[in-house]
Design a protein around this motif. Structure first.
Motif: not given
Length: 264
Positions: A177-192
Motif C-alpha cells: 500500500g501507499r503508507y510510508p515505511w515508517s508507518v508500516k513499521r509502526r503498524i507491524l511492530g510490537d506496539t502497533g
C-alpha cells in the motif's frame, strides 16, 4: 438476566462499544463526533442521556474524539487510568471534576452487576488497556489496538462467550500500500496492530466451549477488507475443526453503522 452489547463503530476512523444490563448502560470509548455518537445510539434504540459511564481504553483520537463533548453535554461519568487522563486532557477539554474517575490498569471495578477487569496491552499510547466484562457466568472480551497478544492476555481472555477482536490489516495489502515505511513499521511492530492472520491464530488459542460470537474489529480502511478479514480468520478457526455459522458466529463491524443489539 439482561447482558447486551452493540459495536457502535469500529475502524481506523472511530471506535465505540455499547454494553447494557438491567442496571447499567455503558460506553467503552467515544471515538466519533458527538453528533455521530447520538446517531449510532439511535440506530440501536438507545438515548445518550441514559449512558451511566464511559470507559476509555487510551488517548488516540479514534477512541476519544467525541468524549469531551458527549460527557459535558450529557453529564456522563468518565473512567480512565491516570496516565491516559494526563495524555488526553488537552484533547478532550475541561470535564467537570465530579465526572472524572480513575480506573487503573490491571484492576477490576464493579458497575452494578458487571465486574469489569482492565488489562494492559502493548500499543503506542501512554498506558493503553482494554476490558474483560463479566456478568455472573457470562464474559465479553474487548481487545483491539494490540501490538501482539501476550500469553498473559490469552490466559486472561480464554473461553469468553463473545470476543470483539482486532483484525486490523492484511499484511500483504499493508506492504503493497501507499503508507510510508515508517508507518508500516509502526503498524507491524510490537506496539502497533495485529493482522488478520495474527488475530485468527490468537482466537484459536483462546476459543473455548462457551464461545459463540466473534466480532472482527478495528479494520483498516486502507489495508483490509471485511471479506478478507472474515476469510483469513475463518480459515484459522476452521483449521481447529470449528463449524462457522453453527458452533460459532463470525461477524463484521463497521466504522459508520452499529451492529444489532445482541445478547451475550
Amino acid at each position: 438476566m439482561v447482558f447486551n452489547f452493540s459495536v457502535l463503530a469500529s475502524g481506523s476512523t472511530g471506535n465505540s462499544l455499547y454494553i447494557e444490563t438491567e442496571q447499567q448502560r455503558l460506553l467503552i470509548d467515544c471515538g466519533l463526533s458527538g453528533k455521530k455518537m447520538i446517531e449510532l445510539l439511535e440506530q440501536i434504540g438507545r438515548r445518550p442521556e441514559d449512558i451511566d459511564g464511559i470507559l476509555v481504553t487510551h488517548e488516540h483520537s479514534d477512541h476519544i474524539k467525541g468524549l469531551g463533548i458527549f460527557a459535558r453535554r450529557f453529564h456522563t461519568p468518565v473512567y480512565a487510568n491516570r496516565r491516559t487522563w494526563q495524555a488526553m486532557s488537552s484533547v478532550v477539554g475541561d470535564i467537570p471534576t465530579e465526572q472524572k474517575f480513575e480506573f487503573a490498569a490491571n484492576t477490576t471495578k464493579a458497575f452494578g452487576s458487571l465486574d469489569i477487569e482492565s488489562f494492559s496491552v502493548s500499543h503506542d499510547a501512554a498506558d493503553p488497556m482494554f476490558y474483560l466484562v463479566r456478568d455472573q457466568d457470562k464474559q465479553l472480551t474487548i481487545a483491539t489496538d494490540l501490538g501482539y497478544v501476550s500469553e498473559h492476555i490469552k490466559g486472561l481472555i480464554r473461553d469468553s462467550d463473545a470476543y470483539i477482536m482486532e483484525a486490523n490489516h492484511d499484511t500483504e495489502m499493508l506492504m503493497m500500500g501507499r503508507y510510508p515505511w515508517s508507518v508500516k513499521r509502526r503498524i507491524l511492530g510490537d506496539t502497533g496492530h495485529i493482522s488478520n492472520e495474527e488475530s485468527g491464530l490468537a482466537l484459536t488459542e483462546v476459543f473455548g466451549n462457551r464461545t459463540k460470537k466473534i466480532y472482527l474489529a478495528h479494520l483498516s480502511k486502507d489495508n483490509n477488507m471485511k471479506e478478507l478479514a472474515r476469510m483469513s480468520v475463518g480459515q484459522r478457526l476452521e483449521s481447529i475443526g470449528l463449524k462457522l455459522g453453527r458452533e460459532v458466529g463470525l461477524y463484521d463491524t463497521d466504522p459508520d453503522h452499529a451492529t444489532s443489539l445482541t445478547a451475550i
